[in-house]
Design an enzyme around this catalytic site. Structure first.
Site, PDB file in Angstrom:
ATOM      1  N   SER A   6       8.836  -2.017  -2.169  1.00 13.33           N
ATOM      2  CA  SER A   6       7.828  -1.297  -1.377  1.00 13.33           C
ATOM      3  C   SER A   6       6.678  -2.243  -1.040  1.00 13.33           C
ATOM      4  CB  SER A   6       7.275  -0.111  -2.170  1.00 13.33           C
ATOM      5  OG  SER A   6       6.068   0.336  -1.565  1.00 13.33           O
ATOM      6  N   ASP A  33       5.862   2.268   3.072  1.00 15.28           N
ATOM      7  CA  ASP A  33       5.162   3.526   2.762  1.00 15.28           C
ATOM      8  C   ASP A  33       4.060   3.769   3.776  1.00 15.28           C
ATOM      9  OD1 ASP A  33       5.682   2.902  -0.680  1.00 15.28           O
ATOM     10  OD2 ASP A  33       6.379   4.666   0.424  1.00 15.28           O
ATOM     11  N   HIS A  65       9.042   5.478   4.950  1.00 16.51           N
ATOM     12  CA  HIS A  65       8.734   6.711   4.220  1.00 16.51           C
ATOM     13  C   HIS A  65       7.446   7.284   4.777  1.00 16.51           C
ATOM     14  CE1 HIS A  65       7.436   8.402  -0.026  1.00 16.51           C
ATOM     15  NE2 HIS A  65       7.609   9.359   0.861  1.00 16.51           N
ATOM     16  N   MET A  67       4.613   9.582   4.701  1.00 17.73           N
ATOM     17  CA  MET A  67       3.787  10.512   3.924  1.00 17.73           C
ATOM     18  C   MET A  67       2.683  10.983   4.880  1.00 17.73           C
ATOM     19  SD  MET A  67       3.851   8.409   0.345  1.00 17.73           S
ATOM     20  CE  MET A  67       4.407   6.900   1.128  1.00 17.73           C
ATOM     21  N   MET A 136      10.708  11.652  -5.318  1.00 15.19           N
ATOM     22  CA  MET A 136       9.491  10.972  -5.747  1.00 15.19           C
ATOM     23  C   MET A 136       9.395  11.067  -7.267  1.00 15.19           C
ATOM     24  SD  MET A 136       8.170   9.665  -3.110  1.00 15.19           S
ATOM     25  CE  MET A 136       6.679   9.048  -3.898  1.00 15.19           C
ATOM     26  N   ASP A 170      11.467   6.806  -5.951  1.00 13.66           N
ATOM     27  CA  ASP A 170      10.309   6.040  -5.506  1.00 13.66           C
ATOM     28  C   ASP A 170       9.108   6.326  -6.395  1.00 13.66           C
ATOM     29  OD1 ASP A 170       8.543   6.007  -2.266  1.00 13.66           O
ATOM     30  OD2 ASP A 170       8.157   4.970  -4.157  1.00 13.66           O
ATOM     31  N   GLY A 171       8.726   5.268  -7.156  1.00 10.95           N
ATOM     32  CA  GLY A 171       7.488   5.405  -7.918  1.00 10.95           C
ATOM     33  C   GLY A 171       7.669   5.191  -9.403  1.00 10.95           C
ATOM     34  N   GLY A 192       7.815  -1.238  -6.227  1.00 10.44           N
ATOM     35  CA  GLY A 192       6.695  -1.986  -5.658  1.00 10.44           C
ATOM     36  C   GLY A 192       6.127  -2.943  -6.692  1.00 10.44           C
TER      37      GLY A 192
HETATM   38  C1  DX5 Z   1       3.760   6.328  -3.697  1.00 10.51           C
HETATM   39  C2  DX5 Z   1       4.423   5.056  -3.255  1.00 10.51           C
HETATM   40  C3  DX5 Z   1       4.830   4.247  -4.478  1.00 10.51           C
HETATM   41  C4  DX5 Z   1       5.328   2.878  -4.152  1.00 10.51           C
HETATM   42  C5  DX5 Z   1       6.041   2.230  -5.312  1.00 10.51           C
HETATM   43  O1  DX5 Z   1       3.456   7.095  -2.599  1.00 10.51           O
HETATM   44  O2  DX5 Z   1       5.559   5.382  -2.462  1.00 10.51           O
HETATM   45  O3  DX5 Z   1       5.813   4.987  -5.149  1.00 10.51           O
HETATM   46  O4  DX5 Z   1       6.215   2.963  -3.097  1.00 10.51           O
HETATM   47  O5  DX5 Z   1       5.230   2.336  -6.415  1.00 10.51           O
HETATM   48  P1  DX5 Z   1       5.411   1.388  -7.704  1.00 10.51           P
HETATM   49  O6  DX5 Z   1       4.385   0.297  -7.555  1.00 10.51           O
HETATM   50  O7  DX5 Z   1       5.140   2.297  -8.868  1.00 10.51           O
HETATM   51  O8  DX5 Z   1       6.818   0.844  -7.712  1.00 10.51           O
HETATM   52 ZN    ZN Z   2       7.734   5.467  -0.655  1.00  9.54          ZN
END
Ligand code: DX5
Ligand code: ZN
Length: 211
Positions: A6, A33, A65, A67, A136, A170-171, A192
């Site tokens: 990400s 994102d 993605h 949002m 998520m 994701d996350g 990310g």
């Molecule tokens: C939240 C984002 C994060 C990002 C990845 O909206 O979408 O999830 O992509 O986050 P980390 O740094 O936790 O991998």
């Molecule tokens: Zn994402």
């Protein structure tokens, strides 16, 4: 398992070099994102970044993605910019089904994202319009958050509903929780912080590909 870094976690002052580093590390897709400061309390990238990424890395699948509260107004812009896939949230005020059909009509992979509090059952009527479901594993809006340990169950719920398509998460995904997610049939991991701060993303991705 496929790995989608990400760019939210990348050094924004050297984004091209950061993406090149991930391509050389063997990433499978690049996760972009997009945040509108309404659906989530943060702002990030627009279609121009996707366009430049696609121009510089034409072989790289850009996994966008959205949002956003009103993604329907931007699907065309991101598709035209070179997105491989476009994911909208099940929680938008408008019609996720309409967005999914629009995404497919533009030749992109159609993804539907679920916030942690949204049960898998809520999207049963929309599964036929999806190519991918994004679970998520944090509350959307920011990178570097802790992994929500209740989310592996949601992958099982999707499979129990008969979903045989791609599941992406994701996350908060790390080396410590990725084997568990693989056990729960995860197909694509968005990472990310864990990748962009890693001393050896190539070694990490090589290991994750075997999960
Ligand atoms: C939240 C984002 C994060 C990002 C990845 O909206 O979408 O999830 O992509 O986050 P980390 O740094 O936790 O991998
Ligand atoms: Zn994402």
């Amino acid at each position: 398992m496929q790995i989608a870094p990400s760019i939210l976690a990348a050094d924004q002052l050297h984004l091209g070099d950061e993406v090149q580093r991930m391509v050389e590390a063997g990433c499978d897709l690049l996760h972009v994102d997009v945040m509108d400061a309404h659906f989530v309390p943060n702002m990030s990238f627009g279609p121009s970044v996707v366009r430049q990424l696609h121009s510089a890395f034409p072989q790289l699948r850009l996994d966008v993605h959205l949002m956003m509260d009103n993604p329907e107004s931007y699907i065309g812009h991101f598709a035209e910019a070179g997105a491989w896939g476009i994911t909208v949230h099940a929680e938008i005020p408008g019609s996720p089904g309409h967005c999914l059909r629009a995404i497919r009509s533009l030749g992109c992979s159609a993804g539907l994202a679920l916030k942690p509090a949204t049960p898998a059952a809520q999207i049963q009527p929309l599964l036929d319009a999806c190519d991918l479901v994004l679970v998520m594993t944090v509350e959307p809006g920011f990178g570097g958050q802790p992994f929500n340990t209740a989310m592996p169950q949601k992958l099982d719920d999707l499979r129990a509903m008969g979903w045989k398509g791609l599941i992406e998460a994701d996350g908060g995904l790390r080396r410590t929780n990725l084997p568990l997610m693989a056990h729960h049939t995860l197909d694509i991991a968005v990472m990310g912080t864990a990748l962009f701060l890693s001393p050896d993303p190539g070694k990490d991705i090589e290991e994750f590909h075997l999960l």
